[in-house]
Design a protein around this motif. Sequence first.
Motif, PDB file in Angstrom:
ATOM      1  N   LYS A   1      73.944  67.004  74.229  1.00 53.73           N
ATOM      2  CA  LYS A   1      72.568  67.286  73.806  1.00 53.73           C
ATOM      3  C   LYS A   1      72.186  66.442  72.594  1.00 53.73           C
ATOM      4  N   ARG A   2      73.133  66.202  71.694  1.00 53.92           N
ATOM      5  CA  ARG A   2      72.856  65.433  70.478  1.00 53.92           C
ATOM      6  C   ARG A   2      72.933  63.924  70.688  1.00 53.92           C
ATOM      7  N   SER A   3      73.348  63.491  71.875  1.00 48.05           N
ATOM      8  CA  SER A   3      73.535  62.066  72.138  1.00 48.05           C
ATOM      9  C   SER A   3      72.210  61.390  72.474  1.00 48.05           C
ATOM     10  N   PRO A   4      72.107  60.090  72.224  1.00 46.79           N
ATOM     11  CA  PRO A   4      70.880  59.362  72.578  1.00 46.79           C
ATOM     12  C   PRO A   4      70.616  59.424  74.076  1.00 46.79           C
ATOM     13  N   ALA A   5      69.350  59.527  74.428  1.00 44.60           N
ATOM     14  CA  ALA A   5      68.957  59.613  75.843  1.00 44.60           C
ATOM     15  C   ALA A   5      68.774  58.209  76.406  1.00 44.60           C
ATOM     16  N   ASP A   6      69.875  57.471  76.490  1.00 43.11           N
ATOM     17  CA  ASP A   6      69.793  56.074  76.919  1.00 43.11           C
ATOM     18  C   ASP A   6      70.689  55.742  78.107  1.00 43.11           C
ATOM     19  N   GLY A   7      71.368  56.761  78.662  1.00 41.93           N
ATOM     20  CA  GLY A   7      72.225  56.531  79.812  1.00 41.93           C
ATOM     21  C   GLY A   7      73.641  56.120  79.468  1.00 41.93           C
ATOM     22  N   TYR A   8      73.971  56.052  78.170  1.00 41.54           N
ATOM     23  CA  TYR A   8      75.301  55.620  77.776  1.00 41.54           C
ATOM     24  C   TYR A   8      76.208  56.789  77.380  1.00 41.54           C
ATOM     25  N   THR A   9      75.695  57.989  77.473  1.00 43.96           N
ATOM     26  CA  THR A   9      76.518  59.187  77.326  1.00 43.96           C
ATOM     27  C   THR A   9      76.174  60.137  78.460  1.00 43.96           C
ATOM     28  N   LEU A  10      77.182  60.502  79.247  1.00 38.84           N
ATOM     29  CA  LEU A  10      77.030  61.410  80.374  1.00 38.84           C
ATOM     30  C   LEU A  10      78.040  62.539  80.228  1.00 38.84           C
ATOM     31  N   MET A  11      77.850  63.597  80.994  1.00 39.83           N
ATOM     32  CA  MET A  11      78.830  64.688  81.024  1.00 39.83           C
ATOM     33  C   MET A  11      78.972  65.175  82.450  1.00 39.83           C
ATOM     34  N   MET A  12      80.191  65.546  82.820  1.00 35.16           N
ATOM     35  CA  MET A  12      80.408  66.186  84.112  1.00 35.16           C
ATOM     36  C   MET A  12      80.197  67.689  83.935  1.00 35.16           C
ATOM     37  N   LEU A  13      79.054  68.159  84.366  1.00 28.46           N
ATOM     38  CA  LEU A  13      78.773  69.590  84.323  1.00 28.46           C
ATOM     39  C   LEU A  13      79.669  70.315  85.317  1.00 28.46           C
ATOM     40  N   ALA A  14      80.234  71.448  84.885  1.00 22.26           N
ATOM     41  CA  ALA A  14      80.948  72.340  85.789  1.00 22.26           C
ATOM     42  C   ALA A  14      80.374  73.741  85.628  1.00 22.26           C
ATOM     43  N   THR A  15      80.579  74.570  86.610  1.00 22.60           N
ATOM     44  CA  THR A  15      79.937  75.885  86.640  1.00 22.60           C
ATOM     45  C   THR A  15      80.148  76.697  85.360  1.00 22.60           C
ATOM     46  N   PRO A  16      81.363  76.753  84.775  1.00 20.79           N
ATOM     47  CA  PRO A  16      81.501  77.539  83.533  1.00 20.79           C
ATOM     48  C   PRO A  16      80.592  77.068  82.406  1.00 20.79           C
ATOM     49  N   THR A  17      80.362  75.756  82.317  1.00 21.06           N
ATOM     50  CA  THR A  17      79.483  75.234  81.272  1.00 21.06           C
ATOM     51  C   THR A  17      78.030  75.580  81.560  1.00 21.06           C
ATOM     52  N   LEU A  18      77.659  75.568  82.816  1.00 21.33           N
ATOM     53  CA  LEU A  18      76.315  75.982  83.211  1.00 21.33           C
ATOM     54  C   LEU A  18      76.044  77.413  82.774  1.00 21.33           C
ATOM     55  N   PHE A  19      77.057  78.282  82.896  1.00 23.27           N
ATOM     56  CA  PHE A  19      76.874  79.707  82.640  1.00 23.27           C
ATOM     57  C   PHE A  19      77.249  80.145  81.228  1.00 23.27           C
ATOM     58  N   ALA A  20      77.791  79.256  80.411  1.00 23.11           N
ATOM     59  CA  ALA A  20      78.249  79.651  79.075  1.00 23.11           C
ATOM     60  C   ALA A  20      77.171  80.362  78.254  1.00 23.11           C
ATOM     61  N   PRO A  21      75.877  79.969  78.347  1.00 22.05           N
ATOM     62  CA  PRO A  21      74.866  80.694  77.566  1.00 22.05           C
ATOM     63  C   PRO A  21      74.746  82.179  77.907  1.00 22.05           C
ATOM     64  N   PHE A  22      75.245  82.599  79.073  1.00 21.61           N
ATOM     65  CA  PHE A  22      75.202  84.011  79.427  1.00 21.61           C
ATOM     66  C   PHE A  22      76.249  84.817  78.650  1.00 21.61           C
ATOM     67  N   PHE A  23      77.319  84.147  78.224  1.00 19.57           N
ATOM     68  CA  PHE A  23      78.489  84.871  77.740  1.00 19.57           C
ATOM     69  C   PHE A  23      78.834  84.611  76.270  1.00 19.57           C
ATOM     70  N   TYR A  24      78.263  83.580  75.694  1.00 20.52           N
ATOM     71  CA  TYR A  24      78.530  83.271  74.291  1.00 20.52           C
ATOM     72  C   TYR A  24      77.208  83.278  73.522  1.00 20.52           C
ATOM     73  N   ARG A  25      77.233  83.868  72.346  1.00 17.44           N
ATOM     74  CA  ARG A  25      76.029  83.887  71.513  1.00 17.44           C
ATOM     75  C   ARG A  25      75.811  82.530  70.862  1.00 17.44           C
ATOM     76  N   ASN A  26      74.552  82.133  70.803  1.00 12.81           N
ATOM     77  CA  ASN A  26      74.158  80.944  70.053  1.00 12.81           C
ATOM     78  C   ASN A  26      74.919  79.679  70.478  1.00 12.81           C
ATOM     79  N   VAL A  27      75.008  79.456  71.772  1.00  9.69           N
ATOM     80  CA  VAL A  27      75.707  78.251  72.231  1.00  9.69           C
ATOM     81  C   VAL A  27      74.910  76.985  71.940  1.00  9.69           C
TER      82      VAL A  27
END
Length: 333
Positions: A89-115
């Motif tokens: 999220k903090r990386s420049p939006a230029d295509g030079y930083t990517l992340m492999m999203l996985a289901t636990p990361t998608l759902f982390a906001p449900f289970f951790y406060r202030n992610v």
Amino acid sequence: MTAPISCTHPSRARRAVLALAASLLVAGGAAAQSYPSQPIRLIVPFPPGGPTDVASRLIGQQLEARLRQPVIVENRPGASGSIAANLLKRSPADGYTLMMLATPTLFAPFFYRNVGYETPKDFQPVATVYDLPIVVVTNPQKLPEVASLKQLVDYARAHPGELNYTSSGAGSFGHMTMERLQDVGDFRMQHVAYKGGVPAITDTIGGQVPMMYADLVAALPHIQAGKLRALAVGSPSRVSVLPDVPTIGEQGFDGFDAVSWGGLLAPRGTPGAVIERLGREVQAILADPAIQAKLIGAGTIAHYEPADAMGRRIADDYQKWGALARDKGMTAE
């Protein structure tokens, strides 16, 4: 005397808007043609060795060859992937930083406060890469009479409050899926939370817990060795590595679909032309039978979806599973 009112002629305003749109298209095309001109960082939200890591490294190697720029894979585990997600999220939006999203990361906001992020709002989908089948397994020594999902449900109903199950942790996809299955099937079991899939599987094999909802990649060797019995897979169709194991939907739960999955994300605001270029490359990579075979070897199934379809999948899963987490009061803290 009233000063004259200055206004832009409608036709001039329209021409200005069209000129701006054309310039943006030209700029986007130039960005796509020059991209990439430097190394790309691919963040993995989990430790080395798991299915997300293996898939990321495989895709990264192929992208490096096709884009002719180094792709540096960087593991940033912690808090179900939310550490990695905030880095993206903090990386420049230029295509030079990517992340492999996985289901636990998608759902982390449900289970951790202030992610610090919401997946549908804060990131730009690039392409879905893989599905990760989930499987219901039992210890055949502890539940010798249970050889199907129906028999498991019947056993749980006959022994209310006595049957325990485990997963890779509180708030894990296995935990959520089993809770949903109990609601749909009108039966109840007790969840025993472990911190990770390996200790959960180890204690299921050892008999401390009689059953679990496990990642196929972790459970498969133990199923093949006869230490665990596979009752059902959560995917809409059977999986090639367990062709004789029926789906949950085939066993009386029509339409039941619970699949963990992964795909590439970029920071929100990354140029559309760059997203399209990356998506085309991922599509070509996943069309290769050799790559599909390697992903199956890692316990995942190649599944390409373009950015818009991946975005819809994120939104649908976020709504469906988020509602379940809120209704159940689930937390990982």
